[in-house]
Write an enzyme that holds these catalytic residues in place. Structure first.
Site, PDB file in Angstrom:
ATOM      1  N   ASN A  68     -38.004  52.356   9.422  1.00  0.00           N
ATOM      2  CA  ASN A  68     -37.132  51.850   8.386  1.00  0.00           C
ATOM      3  C   ASN A  68     -35.867  52.698   8.270  1.00  0.00           C
ATOM      4  O   ASN A  68     -34.737  52.207   8.403  1.00  0.00           O
ATOM      5  CB  ASN A  68     -37.962  51.883   7.084  1.00  0.00           C
ATOM      6  CG  ASN A  68     -37.314  51.176   5.925  1.00  0.00           C
ATOM      7  OD1 ASN A  68     -37.269  51.728   4.837  1.00  0.00           O
ATOM      8  ND2 ASN A  68     -36.829  49.966   6.116  1.00  0.00           N
ATOM      9  N   TRP A  69     -36.022  54.006   8.122  1.00  0.00           N
ATOM     10  CA  TRP A  69     -34.879  54.912   8.001  1.00  0.00           C
ATOM     11  C   TRP A  69     -34.158  55.067   9.332  1.00  0.00           C
ATOM     12  O   TRP A  69     -32.927  55.051   9.403  1.00  0.00           O
ATOM     13  CB  TRP A  69     -35.364  56.245   7.443  1.00  0.00           C
ATOM     14  CG  TRP A  69     -34.334  57.289   7.084  1.00  0.00           C
ATOM     15  CD1 TRP A  69     -34.505  58.635   7.174  1.00  0.00           C
ATOM     16  CD2 TRP A  69     -33.010  57.103   6.521  1.00  0.00           C
ATOM     17  NE1 TRP A  69     -33.380  59.293   6.730  1.00  0.00           N
ATOM     18  CE2 TRP A  69     -32.443  58.377   6.329  1.00  0.00           C
ATOM     19  CE3 TRP A  69     -32.253  55.995   6.188  1.00  0.00           C
ATOM     20  CZ2 TRP A  69     -31.157  58.575   5.813  1.00  0.00           C
ATOM     21  CZ3 TRP A  69     -30.961  56.187   5.675  1.00  0.00           C
ATOM     22  CH2 TRP A  69     -30.436  57.469   5.496  1.00  0.00           C
ATOM     23  N   GLY A  70     -34.921  55.152  10.414  1.00  0.00           N
ATOM     24  CA  GLY A  70     -34.311  55.280  11.735  1.00  0.00           C
ATOM     25  C   GLY A  70     -33.405  54.102  12.049  1.00  0.00           C
ATOM     26  O   GLY A  70     -32.301  54.266  12.595  1.00  0.00           O
ATOM     27  N   ALA A  81     -33.831  53.785   2.315  1.00  0.00           N
ATOM     28  CA  ALA A  81     -33.331  53.197   3.566  1.00  0.00           C
ATOM     29  C   ALA A  81     -32.769  51.792   3.404  1.00  0.00           C
ATOM     30  O   ALA A  81     -31.700  51.488   3.942  1.00  0.00           O
ATOM     31  CB  ALA A  81     -34.446  53.207   4.618  1.00  0.00           C
ATOM     32  N   SER A 124     -37.361  55.049  15.113  1.00  0.00           N
ATOM     33  CA  SER A 124     -36.739  53.753  14.841  1.00  0.00           C
ATOM     34  C   SER A 124     -37.481  52.971  13.763  1.00  0.00           C
ATOM     35  O   SER A 124     -37.610  51.760  13.858  1.00  0.00           O
ATOM     36  CB  SER A 124     -36.717  52.930  16.125  1.00  0.00           C
ATOM     37  OG  SER A 124     -38.048  52.866  16.626  1.00  0.00           O
ATOM     38  N   ASN A 143     -43.682  57.516  -2.465  1.00  0.00           N
ATOM     39  CA  ASN A 143     -44.634  58.423  -3.118  1.00  0.00           C
ATOM     40  C   ASN A 143     -44.831  58.050  -4.588  1.00  0.00           C
ATOM     41  O   ASN A 143     -45.909  58.227  -5.143  1.00  0.00           O
ATOM     42  CB  ASN A 143     -44.180  59.870  -2.967  1.00  0.00           C
ATOM     43  CG  ASN A 143     -44.399  60.352  -1.551  1.00  0.00           C
ATOM     44  OD1 ASN A 143     -45.515  60.619  -1.152  1.00  0.00           O
ATOM     45  ND2 ASN A 143     -43.334  60.406  -0.769  1.00  0.00           N
ATOM     46  N   LYS A 166     -39.446  67.029  -2.997  1.00  0.00           N
ATOM     47  CA  LYS A 166     -39.228  65.952  -3.981  1.00  0.00           C
ATOM     48  C   LYS A 166     -40.291  64.863  -3.879  1.00  0.00           C
ATOM     49  O   LYS A 166     -40.539  64.151  -4.852  1.00  0.00           O
ATOM     50  CB  LYS A 166     -37.812  65.385  -3.862  1.00  0.00           C
ATOM     51  CG  LYS A 166     -37.445  64.825  -2.482  1.00  0.00           C
ATOM     52  CD  LYS A 166     -37.776  63.377  -2.308  1.00  0.00           C
ATOM     53  CE  LYS A 166     -37.567  62.917  -0.887  1.00  0.00           C
ATOM     54  NZ  LYS A 166     -38.027  61.549  -0.651  1.00  0.00           N
TER      55      LYS A 166
HETATM   56  P1  13P Z   1     -39.649  57.131   0.828  1.00  0.00           P
HETATM   57  O1  13P Z   1     -39.682  55.824   0.128  1.00  0.00           O
HETATM   58  O2  13P Z   1     -39.798  57.030   2.296  1.00  0.00           O
HETATM   59  O3  13P Z   1     -40.538  58.140   0.202  1.00  0.00           O
HETATM   60  O4  13P Z   1     -38.161  57.675   0.711  1.00  0.00           O
HETATM   61  C1  13P Z   1     -37.653  58.137  -0.442  1.00  0.00           C
HETATM   62  C2  13P Z   1     -36.443  58.915  -0.083  1.00  0.00           C
HETATM   63  O5  13P Z   1     -36.523  59.850   0.664  1.00  0.00           O
HETATM   64  C3  13P Z   1     -35.171  58.525  -0.688  1.00  0.00           C
HETATM   65  O6  13P Z   1     -34.155  59.382  -0.339  1.00  0.00           O
END
Ligand code: 13P
Length: 338
Positions: free
Chosen positions: A13-15, A155, A11, A271, A206
């Protein structure tokens, strides 16, 4: 057919962004999905209150995705076993270093025949076993088929409903329809294919190139240089999958998980920030002490530290495990001369 029960394991940021999509899609398709979606939240105390309580009262993850509402049928729970019990589809979206131990906790509770889906972009490096795909760790620990979802999906942009595409990969075509139903929205366009390892490798690799792009930014180099790093990086990603996954399928690189995520990450990913910060904050750090068994993206981060400012060329070394199942390393070096 019986209604499918969905849960979220993670849960951040992306979650939280994906919880918003899944919550609404589940609610709007009552003939396909059970309405309630349990979301496992690693409990934290925010200003004296439990994060799970805040999410369940305010329907917002105030710490990791503030100002975005998650639909109220997504219920935060602090217990991962409770979250996964009776679920037919388990969406994994937590940092890769916690996947194995989390799956081990869940193992006895997961329904036989459930489907796993990993949104985790990284590899796991385990002592003695070398690099492993996160989807394989889930699959092997829980004994369930495991799909992946990867794409150019920063996200906060997804949470703000800005148009983007994503790639889902699942070996079993019987699941393709339900996976589309679970994730597709007018602004989040889903394509489902079968090459799980290829899609997952794109999502992990990536990030390495993203560090290189950040180094370019830190040096104050321009768009031509970044385009070169993206092109060289894409070639390296292709080489990696050919050698280590023994795959000749280059079509994945032209899906959202490939070139699109690469471009997004090299412009807006964390990254990239890391690479830039490394250049701006220090001149030279030796990376040799970083050869420890931990997650590969950390190894890649360590590799970026070998940037040498004084020599007026940028050296970006990427350490790849020599084999998916061995710990020896290959070193690829990009030289970009001023
Ligand atoms: P981060 O900012 O978590 O590296 O996410 C980049 C990403 O995966 C965009 O699709």
């Amino acid at each position: 057919a019986a209604l499918k029960r969905v849960c979220l394991i993670g849960s951040g940021n992306w979650g939280s962004a994906i919880a918003k999509i899944v919550g609404l899609n589940v609610m709007n398709q009552p003939d396909v999905f059970e309405k309630e979606v349990l979301m496992y939240v690693y409990e934290e105390i925010i200003d004296g209150a439990k994060l799970t309580d805040i999410i369940n009262l305010e329907h917002e993850n105030v710490k990791y995705l503030p100002d975005i509402k998650i639909s109220p049928n997504v219920i935060a729970v602090p217990d991962v076993v409770q979250a996964c019990t009776n679920a037919d589809i388990l969406i994994f979206v937590l940092p890769h270093q916690f996947v194995k131990e989390t799956c081990e906790k869940m193992a006895s509770a997961v329904k036989p025949g459930a489907l796993g889906l990993s949104l985790i972009k990284g590899f796991v490096l385990t002592e003695g076993e070398g690099i492993q795909l996160v989807s394989n760790i889930i699959k092997n620990t829980l004994d369930i088929e495991t799909a992946v979802l990867m794409g150019a999906n920063l996200a906060t942009e997804v949470a703000s409903e800005m148009f983007c595409e994503t790639t889902i990969a699942c070996h079993n075509p019987e699941y393709h329809g339900i996976l589309s139903k679970l994730f597709q929205t007018p602004y989040f366009r889903v394509k489902v294919i079968e090459n799980v390892a290829g899609v997952e490798a794109c999502g992990a690799l990536k990030n390495v190139v993203g560090i290189g792009a950040g180094i370019v930014d830190g040096l104050g180099f321009g768009d031509n240089t970044k385009a070169a790093v993206i092109r060289l990086g894409l070639m390296e990603m292709m080489k990696f999958t050919k050698v280590f996954l023994e795959s000749d399928d280059i079509s994945v690189f032209f899906e959202s998980c490939g070139i699109a995520d690469l471009v997004a990450t090299c412009h807006g990913g964390r990254n990239r920030l890391l690479g830039e910060a490394v250049v701006k904050s220090m001149k030279y750090i030796c990376h040799s002490s970083y050869f420890e068994p931990f997650c590969l993206s950390r190894l890649f981060s360590a590799a970026a530290f070998s940037y040498n400012h004084s020599s007026r060329h940028m050296m970006f070394q990427v350490l790849y495990s020599h084999h998916m199942a061995k710990n020896s390393c290959l070193v690829f070096t990009y030289f970009i001369y001023e």
